[in-house]
Design an enzyme around this catalytic site. Structure first.
Site, PDB file in Angstrom:
ATOM      1  N   ASP A   1      -1.169  -2.550  19.596  1.00  0.00           N
ATOM      2  CA  ASP A   1       0.101  -2.051  19.624  1.00  0.00           C
ATOM      3  C   ASP A   1       0.039  -0.713  19.056  1.00  0.00           C
ATOM      4  OD1 ASP A   1       2.458  -1.145  20.544  1.00  0.00           O
ATOM      5  OD2 ASP A   1       3.354  -2.846  18.854  1.00  0.00           O
TER       6      ASP A   1
ATOM      7  N   LEU B   1       0.769  -1.186   0.234  1.00  0.00           N
ATOM      8  CA  LEU B   1      -0.047   0.074   0.424  1.00  0.00           C
ATOM      9  C   LEU B   1       1.161   0.907   0.306  1.00  0.00           C
ATOM     10  CD1 LEU B   1      -2.560  -1.072   3.066  1.00  0.00           C
ATOM     11  CD2 LEU B   1      -2.963  -1.377  -0.126  1.00  0.00           C
TER      12      LEU B   1
END
Length: 294
Positions: A198, A98
């Site tokens: 996270d 991406l």
């Protein structure tokens, strides 16, 4: 380019299996991350993103792929994990490439995170252990949030701190904190929400149209405030993110105190991974939390 022709062949085979015949014509090191080596692989008119490490990290890659699939199933945009595998010496995770950028629609990111958190589990924990950075993360199933945060989050980090010689004072205060958890979390019984696990600024980015992308997860079902807390740990996100999140999912009273409790886990992990001043920071956090219960 790579440490071995064997790794190159394995990556080409994995990409070909995932998307049709592929030959690596160019491999460009990608910035970011302190655990794995990352590359953008180009060839045959396509691009892939690959993470590479020692063969011992194969389970880490499998856990990352599992987390990405869970977030995608919850409606988040993520780099799709395509294949993981290994050679005799190295392991890899091959993903969709991406074109990401650091800034975009932070309000959309806040709304997207609230949508992820709306996915609920029956218990706290996850179906497998995974990793918080390079540290194994225990995800034992529990019906008690207090027990889960003590036994699956703080105890393993404090035990590791002891093995790493990070200081008796921190460990003694940590033991007191463990005993005080029922008071600190009294009356707080959050729904087991799907968490990224996270979520700091380095693990979210944006596509060209501004839409948000999440990656590098350490997923589990837990208190959604734990994700929100970590977004504030290393500088925070823009105000638009928090406003959009709170509009979709207002926070409960007492979040300011619980924020320190949840971020303590990550600061302890940084102390165990990197040393430096993180142990002293963790000790100060423990002291503030103990002061809350007198």
């Amino acid at each position: 380019m790579f440490a071995s022709a064997e790794l190159r062949a394995a990556l080409e085979a994995a990409a070909s299996d995932a998307a049709g015949a592929f030959r690596i014509e160019r491999a460009t090191p990608a910035a970011g991350g302190c655990i794995h080596r990352s590359y953008i692989l180009e060839g045959s008119g396509r691009r892939f993103f690959a993470k590479i490490n020692d063969r011992s990290q194969l389970d880490n890659f499998a856990a990352e792929a599992d987390g990405l699939r869970a977030l995608a199933a919850a409606g988040a945009r993520v780099p799709s994990p395509l294949r993981s595998g290994s050679t005799e010496k190295e392991a890899f995770l091959l993903m969709e490439h991406l074109d990401l950028r650091a800034n975009g629609d932070y309000a959309a990111l806040g709304s997207a995170l609230a949508a992820v958190h709306s996915n609920r589990g029956e218990h706290y924990g996850w179906t497998r252990g995974n990793y918080i950075g390079a540290t194994p993360q225990t995800n034992l199933s529990s019906s008690s949030w207090t027990d889960f945060w003590r036994d699956a989050r703080l105890v393993p980090q404090l035990d590791l701190a002891g093995r790493n010689g990070l200081g008796g004072a921190l460990l003694k205060k940590g033991e007191k904190l463990l005993a005080a958890l029922p008071q600190l979390l009294a009356g707080h019984a959050p729904a087991p929400s799907l968490l990224h696990g996270d979520l700091w600024g380095g693990n979210a980015a944006f596509l060209a149209d501004g839409s948000p992308v999440l990656f590098d997860p350490a997923v589990y079902f837990g208190d959604r405030e734990a994700d929100l807390a970590m977004t504030e740990l290393f500088g925070g996100f823009p105000k638009a993110f928090y406003a959009a999140y709170r509009e979709a999912a207002p926070l409960d009273a007492g979040y300011a105190t619980r924020k320190d409790l949840y971020n303590l886990y990550h600061v302890l992990n940084h102390a165990n991974l990197f040393g430096g001043g993180y142990a002293a920071q963790a000790e100060r956090m423990v002291e503030r939390l103990l002061a809350e219960v007198g």
